[in-house]
Design a protein around this motif. Structure first.
Motif, PDB file in Angstrom:
ATOM      1  N   MET A 116      14.840  74.705  30.218  1.00  0.00           N
ATOM      2  CA  MET A 116      15.049  75.997  30.885  1.00  0.00           C
ATOM      3  C   MET A 116      14.914  77.149  29.897  1.00  0.00           C
ATOM      4  O   MET A 116      14.313  78.181  30.189  1.00  0.00           O
ATOM      5  CB  MET A 116      16.426  76.048  31.540  1.00  0.00           C
ATOM      6  CG  MET A 116      16.453  75.434  32.923  1.00  0.00           C
ATOM      7  SD  MET A 116      18.059  75.689  33.702  1.00  0.00           S
ATOM      8  CE  MET A 116      17.874  77.356  34.351  1.00  0.00           C
ATOM      9  N   ALA A 117      15.519  76.973  28.719  1.00  0.00           N
ATOM     10  CA  ALA A 117      15.441  78.037  27.708  1.00  0.00           C
ATOM     11  C   ALA A 117      13.985  78.327  27.361  1.00  0.00           C
ATOM     12  O   ALA A 117      13.581  79.491  27.237  1.00  0.00           O
ATOM     13  CB  ALA A 117      16.221  77.633  26.455  1.00  0.00           C
ATOM     14  N   GLU A 118      13.186  77.275  27.254  1.00  0.00           N
ATOM     15  CA  GLU A 118      11.781  77.461  26.889  1.00  0.00           C
ATOM     16  C   GLU A 118      10.992  78.115  28.031  1.00  0.00           C
ATOM     17  O   GLU A 118      10.029  78.839  27.778  1.00  0.00           O
ATOM     18  CB  GLU A 118      11.162  76.113  26.495  1.00  0.00           C
ATOM     19  CG  GLU A 118       9.735  76.187  25.970  1.00  0.00           C
ATOM     20  CD  GLU A 118       9.589  76.848  24.584  1.00  0.00           C
ATOM     21  OE1 GLU A 118      10.613  77.021  23.889  1.00  0.00           O
ATOM     22  OE2 GLU A 118       8.444  77.197  24.211  1.00  0.00           O
ATOM     23  N   ILE A 119      11.417  77.865  29.270  1.00  0.00           N
ATOM     24  CA  ILE A 119      10.756  78.542  30.401  1.00  0.00           C
ATOM     25  C   ILE A 119      11.108  80.033  30.394  1.00  0.00           C
ATOM     26  O   ILE A 119      10.273  80.889  30.641  1.00  0.00           O
ATOM     27  CB  ILE A 119      11.161  77.872  31.735  1.00  0.00           C
ATOM     28  CG1 ILE A 119      10.535  76.474  31.811  1.00  0.00           C
ATOM     29  CG2 ILE A 119      10.744  78.736  32.933  1.00  0.00           C
ATOM     30  CD1 ILE A 119      11.111  75.590  32.890  1.00  0.00           C
ATOM     31  N   ILE A 120      12.369  80.333  30.073  1.00  0.00           N
ATOM     32  CA  ILE A 120      12.810  81.745  30.051  1.00  0.00           C
ATOM     33  C   ILE A 120      12.110  82.483  28.910  1.00  0.00           C
ATOM     34  O   ILE A 120      11.620  83.593  29.079  1.00  0.00           O
ATOM     35  CB  ILE A 120      14.354  81.820  29.929  1.00  0.00           C
ATOM     36  CG1 ILE A 120      14.987  81.280  31.217  1.00  0.00           C
ATOM     37  CG2 ILE A 120      14.814  83.247  29.664  1.00  0.00           C
ATOM     38  CD1 ILE A 120      16.464  80.939  31.108  1.00  0.00           C
ATOM     39  N   VAL A 175      17.180  77.954  20.004  1.00  0.00           N
ATOM     40  CA  VAL A 175      18.056  78.459  21.055  1.00  0.00           C
ATOM     41  C   VAL A 175      18.883  77.359  21.738  1.00  0.00           C
ATOM     42  O   VAL A 175      20.073  77.568  22.007  1.00  0.00           O
ATOM     43  CB  VAL A 175      17.239  79.279  22.090  1.00  0.00           C
ATOM     44  CG1 VAL A 175      18.081  79.616  23.318  1.00  0.00           C
ATOM     45  CG2 VAL A 175      16.723  80.555  21.428  1.00  0.00           C
ATOM     46  N   PRO A 176      18.313  76.174  22.023  1.00  0.00           N
ATOM     47  CA  PRO A 176      19.139  75.166  22.703  1.00  0.00           C
ATOM     48  C   PRO A 176      20.412  74.812  21.936  1.00  0.00           C
ATOM     49  O   PRO A 176      21.496  74.739  22.530  1.00  0.00           O
ATOM     50  CB  PRO A 176      18.191  73.963  22.811  1.00  0.00           C
ATOM     51  CG  PRO A 176      16.826  74.574  22.842  1.00  0.00           C
ATOM     52  CD  PRO A 176      16.902  75.747  21.922  1.00  0.00           C
ATOM     53  N   ALA A 177      20.319  74.644  20.645  1.00  0.00           N
ATOM     54  CA  ALA A 177      21.519  74.330  19.852  1.00  0.00           C
ATOM     55  C   ALA A 177      22.482  75.515  19.860  1.00  0.00           C
ATOM     56  O   ALA A 177      23.711  75.350  19.898  1.00  0.00           O
ATOM     57  CB  ALA A 177      21.122  73.989  18.416  1.00  0.00           C
ATOM     58  N   PHE A 178      21.919  76.716  19.855  1.00  0.00           N
ATOM     59  CA  PHE A 178      22.743  77.931  19.937  1.00  0.00           C
ATOM     60  C   PHE A 178      23.541  77.940  21.243  1.00  0.00           C
ATOM     61  O   PHE A 178      24.740  78.236  21.260  1.00  0.00           O
ATOM     62  CB  PHE A 178      21.843  79.168  19.848  1.00  0.00           C
ATOM     63  CG  PHE A 178      22.549  80.462  20.139  1.00  0.00           C
ATOM     64  CD1 PHE A 178      23.237  81.135  19.143  1.00  0.00           C
ATOM     65  CD2 PHE A 178      22.531  81.017  21.420  1.00  0.00           C
ATOM     66  CE1 PHE A 178      23.889  82.330  19.407  1.00  0.00           C
ATOM     67  CE2 PHE A 178      23.177  82.206  21.697  1.00  0.00           C
ATOM     68  CZ  PHE A 178      23.865  82.864  20.687  1.00  0.00           C
ATOM     69  N   LEU A 192      22.193  83.713  27.821  1.00  0.00           N
ATOM     70  CA  LEU A 192      22.398  82.911  26.609  1.00  0.00           C
ATOM     71  C   LEU A 192      21.096  82.751  25.819  1.00  0.00           C
ATOM     72  O   LEU A 192      21.078  82.844  24.586  1.00  0.00           O
ATOM     73  CB  LEU A 192      22.940  81.524  26.984  1.00  0.00           C
ATOM     74  CG  LEU A 192      24.405  81.465  27.413  1.00  0.00           C
ATOM     75  CD1 LEU A 192      24.694  80.162  28.160  1.00  0.00           C
ATOM     76  CD2 LEU A 192      25.315  81.609  26.196  1.00  0.00           C
ATOM     77  N   THR A 193      20.027  82.510  26.547  1.00  0.00           N
ATOM     78  CA  THR A 193      18.739  82.313  25.880  1.00  0.00           C
ATOM     79  C   THR A 193      18.299  83.590  25.175  1.00  0.00           C
ATOM     80  O   THR A 193      17.848  83.563  24.015  1.00  0.00           O
ATOM     81  CB  THR A 193      17.671  81.895  26.915  1.00  0.00           C
ATOM     82  OG1 THR A 193      18.110  80.704  27.564  1.00  0.00           O
ATOM     83  CG2 THR A 193      16.327  81.653  26.253  1.00  0.00           C
TER      84      THR A 193
END
Lengths: 181, 573
Positions: free
Chosen positions: A54-58, A72-75, A141-142
C-alpha cells in the motif's frame, strides 16, 4: 495449500529474515530487489505485505525512490508499535485486518491492488467520513515517513540543512521545489 | 573543629547564584565580571556550548518523524501540553513529569513547562525581546490594580541598553513611545505577504506591523566579547540549541563570559531547597543543596544570594525556607509570596488564505515572525477591559502536508507535491493578565518529588478581564486580515486550549513594591526583610505587560547585581 500458507511457510523456512513482499516477488517470478527487504518486528508477514504494498502504491518508485526504497514500511511499523497509543494501535490493526479481508488484498494482482487502494482513497477524499478510513491513515503515515526520509526530502522536495540566509520574496522558479522543512 | 571550619571556608563564596537560565546566567556574568567569587548552582545536568545532541540532525536522522512516542508521553505528558515541545529533537530539554510532579487545584489547570539543565529555558526560549515602557510601569497605579511598580522606564532604560548590547537584539526601530526601540542589530526580513499586511494595516487602521524583535544574530554583534557566537544560518532549529551560537542563551553567551573571568564555580546537579537564614545576624548566610546525583546534602555560604531559579523555582525555595523570623517563607511578611501569578493568555487570533503571490516563495527558514504592537487602550481607544495584547504570527506557503487531504495519490502525488501550496497567514494575540491575589501557588507537603522534596500546588484561573480581551484578540485579527484582502478568514478563540502557564511566561509570585506590607521585594529586587537575598527571575514582576518578558528579566538582573555590589562595597551587605 493456498498462497497465504505458502508465504507463511516460506517465511518460516527462511527464518523470517526475508519479508513477505520479497517472497511474493519470488512467488510471482519477479526478481527480488536487493536492499528493499525489511524484517518486520511486530507485524505478521501478511500484515507487513499489505503495509508495504500500500505504501508503495501511495508513493511509488518513479524517477525518484518510492516508499519501499525510502524505508517507509519499517517506519510505519515503528509508528504503530512505538508512537501510537495502545487504543490507536488496536484501532489501526483492526482496520488493517478489515481492509485486508474485505478487499481480499492478499490474493489481488498488483494492478488490482492499485485499483483497490486508489478507489478507496478517492472515496475517502470525496465522502470525508467522520471515522478516518484505513487508507487515509496509511496515506498520512506513508507521506510522513517518505517526506522525512532522505530521498523524499532531498530528491522530491528541496532540503537545505544550512540555508545561511533568508530571502522572503524569491521567485518560485529560483527555489524550484517545495521545501521539505 | 578545625576540619569543620575548613569545610565552611571551602564552601564559602562572595556570591551564590541559584539557577542558570536567562536571569541566572546574567547574574553570574555580572557578579563575576565585578570580581566576586561566585558559586552558580544548577539543579539539572551540565550542558556546554556547543554540545547540543540533536542540533545538526537531518529529518531522516530523527526517529518517528520527530513525533513523541507513547512512552515519551507517559514520561512527559504535562510538558507535552504545548503540543510542540516533546519531540525527538527537543524532548531532552524538558523535565520528566513523573519525577517532577506538581498538583493543580481540582478543575483548575496550570501548565508548568520546565527544563532542568544548565541554561534552563534560555535554550528553548522564543527569543522575542521587547522593552517595557512607562505605559506598562504606570499601568497598575493608573488602573487601581494591585500595587504600583517601584520602578519607572528611566530607571531601567540604561540597563536595557546594557544587556541588549551584549545580547544582540535584531529588530527594526519604529519610534513607538509605548514599545521603545532596543539597541538593535539589523532586522530580519518580512516576506512579500507580510509586507502586504503591513501596508494595509497602516493605511486602513494606522496600526503598525514590524518584524519580530528577536535575540538572534541577523548580523554580527557590536562587540568582541562572545567569540563563540556566529550569525543566524536560518535553519530555524533554535530550540534544539544552536551550534553556531546564533541566538542568545546562557550557554552560548553569559556563562562563557562568566567562566572567562575565572571567578565562577558552576555546580550542576545541585538542587537548592532552602535559603539558610541566621536569626542573630538577621540575614541569609547561604543555601542548602541536595546533590541530584549522590543524594548528599551540602551547605554553601556567601555574603549575597541571587535567586534566579525561575518564578516557581525561586518561589518554592523561599516558601520552603522556614525560620522563626519567617514562619511563612523567607521574606513573606506581606503574605504575597506565591500569589499574583501571571502569564500571557493566548489561543485567540485569526488565519486567512492569500491569493496571488503564486510565483513567489522564500529561501531559508526565518527563526522569527511578525509583531503587531499593542494598539488597544492606548490614547483615546477605550475598551471594556483593561490593558491590551500584541500579535505574533507570519505568512508562509503550505508544504507537503496539504496533500494528505487532497485527491492526489501515487505518481500524481509525487508530482503535485513539488509545487508549494497556497500562501496562508496567521496572527495570534498574547494578552496581558492582571495580577490577582487569588491566583497562587503553595507548598504541597503531601506530594513529594523523586528526591523526597515537597512540591507545588497551583490554584489559578483566567478572569473576566482576560475573557473580554480575547474577543478583541480574535475579532481585531480577523478584521485586519479581511481588510488586507485575504480570503476565507477564520477567527478563533480557544480559552480552553491552555491553562495559565502555557504562555511559558509565569510571573509575579514575589512581586516588587514600595511597601513591605504588600510586596516581597523592593525596587532593587532585594527581599525587603532580608537584604542580602535578591530575586531577579519572573517572580519579581508586579504586572505582566503583554510583551515577552525575558529581556526585562535580564535588565533587572544586571541592575540588581550592580546595586548589590555597590552595597557590598559600602559594607551594607
Amino acid at each position: 495449500m493456498n498462497r497465504r500458507d505458502v508465504i507463511k511457510r516460506t517465511a518460516i523456512l527462511m527464518g523470517g529474515v526475508v519479508s513477505a513482499p520479497a517472497i511474493m516477488g519470488i512467488l510471482k517470478g519477479c526478481k527480488a530487489k536487493p536492499g528493499v527487504a525489511w524484517v518486520p518486528k511486530h507485524f505478521t508477514q501478511e500484515q507487513a505485505y499489505v503495509i508495504t504494498e500500500m505504501a508503495e502504491i501511495i508513493i511509488p518508485k518513479t524517477d525518484t525512490a518510492g516508499a519501499k526504497d525510502a524505508g517507509v514500511p519499517a517506519f510505519i511499523e515503528e509508528m504503530i508499535f512505538e508512537v501510537y497509543s495502545e487504543a490507536d494501535r488496536t484501532k489501526f490493526m483492526a482496520a488493517l485486518e478489515d481492509f485486508t479481508s474485505s478487499t481480499g488484498y492478499l490474493d489481488l494482482s498488483t494492478d488490482e491492488q492499485v485499483n483497490v487502494v486508489t478507489e478507496a482513497h478517492a472515496k475517502a477524499i470525496e465522502e470525508k467520513p467522520q471515522e478516518r478510513p484505513f487508507v487515509m491513515a496509511m496515506k498520512e503515515l506513508t507521506m510522513l515517513g517518505y517526506f522525512s526520509s532522505k530521498p523524499g526530502a532531498t530528491e522530491v522536495l528541496r532540503y537545505e540543512a544550512v540555508p545561511g540566509y533568508y530571502n522572503g520574496c524569491m521567485p518560485l522558479e529560483e527555489v524550484g521545489r517545495t521545501w521539505a522543512t | 573543629m578545625y576540619l569543620n571550619v575548613k569545610a565552611v571556608q571551602e564552601n564559602t563564596y562572595d556570591a551564590i547564584v541559584v539557577g542558570t537560565g536567562i536571569s541566572g546566567g546574567w547574574a553570574a556574568k555580572e557578579l563575576t565580571e565585578k570580581g566576586l567569587k561566585t558559586l552558580v548552582l544548577e539543579r539539572g545536568r551540565d550542558v556546554q556550548h556547543p554540545n547540543y545532541p540533536t542540533a545538526t540532525k537531518d529529518p531522516w536522522d530523527l526517529p518517528y518523524g520527530d513525533r513523541p512516542t507513547a512512552e515519551d508521553l507517559e514520561q512527559q505528558g504535562v510538558q507535552n501540553r504545548t503540543g510542540y515541545t516533546i519531540r525527538q529533537s527537543t524532548k531532552h530539554w524538558f523535565v520528566n513529569d513523573i519525577e517532577n510532579p506538581y498538583t493543580e487545584k481540582e478543575g483548575k489547570r496550570f501548565d508548568w513547562m520546565r527544563g532542568y539543565h544548565v541554561g534552563g529555558r534560555s535554550i528553548m526560549w522564543g527569543r522575542q525581546s521587547y522593552r517595557w515602557s512607562d505605559m506598562d510601569f504606570e499601568a497598575n497605579v493608573k488602573d487601581g490594580i494591585a500595587i504600583d511598580w517601584p520602578v519607572r522606564y528611566k530607571d531601567i532604560a540604561p540597563w536595557y541598553d546594557h544587556v541588549e548590547t551584549f545580547v544582540g537584539i535584531s529588530g527594526q526601530a519604529e519610534g513607538l513611545a509605548h514599545l521603545p526601540d532596543s539597541k538593535f542589530i539589523q532586522p530580519m526580513e518580512l516576506n512579500c505577504v507580510e509586507k502586504e499586511l503591513k501596508k494595509s494595516m497602516m493605511d486602513k487602521f494606522g496600526r503598525l506591523l514590524t518584524i519580530g524583535r528577536v535575540a538572534n544574530l541577523a548580523g554580527p554583534l557590536a562587540h568582541d566579547k562572545s567569540p563563540q557566537r556566529g550569525t543566524c544560518q536560518y535553519r530555524n532549529l533554535c530550540s534544539r540549541g544552536c551550534p553556531y551560537g546564533a541566538y542568545f542563551s546562557s550557554n552560548s553567551s553569559t556563562l562563557p563570559a562568566a567562566a572567562a573571568t575565572g571567578n565562577m564555580t558552576l555546580r550542576p546537579n545541585s538542587i537548592v531547597y532552602e535559603v539558610i537564614y541566621d536569626e542573630q545576624k538577621g540575614k541569609a548566610t547561604g543555601v542548602k543543596v541536595l546533590d541530584a546525583e549522590t543524594g548528599e546534602q551540602h551547605e554553601f555560604y556567601a555574603r549575597v544570594v541571587f535567586l534566579c531559579a525561575s518564578t516557581m523555582g525561586s518561589t518554592f525555595i523561599l516558601l520552603n525556607s522556614i525560620s522563626k523570623r519567617f514562619p511563612n517563607g523567607l521574606g513573606n511578611d506581606s503574605g504575597e509570596l506565591g500569589c499574583n501569578i501571571m502569564d500571557h493568555h493566548l489561543g485567540a487570533g485569526a488565519n486567512g488564505d492569500v491569493e496571488g503571490f503564486e510565483d513567489i516563495y522564500y529561501y531559508g527558514r526565518r527563526a522569527n515572525g511578525v509583531y503587531i504592537p499593542r494598539f488597544r487602550n492606548i490614547g483615546k481607544d477605550k475598551r471594556d477591559y483593561l490593558r491590551g495584547f500584541g500579535y505574533q504570527g507570519g505568512a508562509s506557503r503550505q508544504g507537503w502536508w496539504r496533500l494528505v487531504s487532497e485527491a492526489s495519490i501515487g505518481a500524481d502525488l509525487k508530482e503535485a507535491v513539488t509545487t508549494p501550496g497556497k500562501w496562508g497567514i496567521g496572527i495570534m494575540g498574547f494578552g496581558e493578565i492582571l495580577p490577582d491575589h487569588s491566583n497562587r501557588v503553595t507548598i504541597n507537603a503531601d506530594k513529594k518529588d523523586k528526591y523526597g522534596l515537597p512540591t507545588l500546588l497551583f490554584d489559578t484561573e483566567f478572569k473576566e478581564n482576560d475573557f473580554k480581551m480575547r474577543k478583541d484578540m480574535a475579532n481585531d485579527a480577523a478584521e485586519m486580515l479581511d481588510a488586507a484582502g485575504f480570503k476565507n478568514v477564520r477567527s478563533y478563540d480557544n480559552p480552553n486550549s491552555h491553562g495559565m502557564g502555557l504562555g511559558i511566561h509565569e510571573m509575579g509570585t514575589a512581586r516588587m513594591g514600595n511597601d513591605p506590607k504588600t510586596s516581597v521585594l523592593n525596587k532593587w529586587n532585594q527581599v525587603h526583610a532580608c537584604k542580602n537575598v535578591f530575586v531577579t527571575d519572573g517572580s519579581f514582576m508586579t504586572s505582566a505587560s503583554c510583551v515577552n518578558p525575558s529581556l526585562t528579566y535580564m535588565a533587572f538582573t544586571a541592575r540588581a547585581v550592580n546595586y548589590a555590589v555597590e552595597e557590598m562595597k559600602k559594607q551594607n551587605l
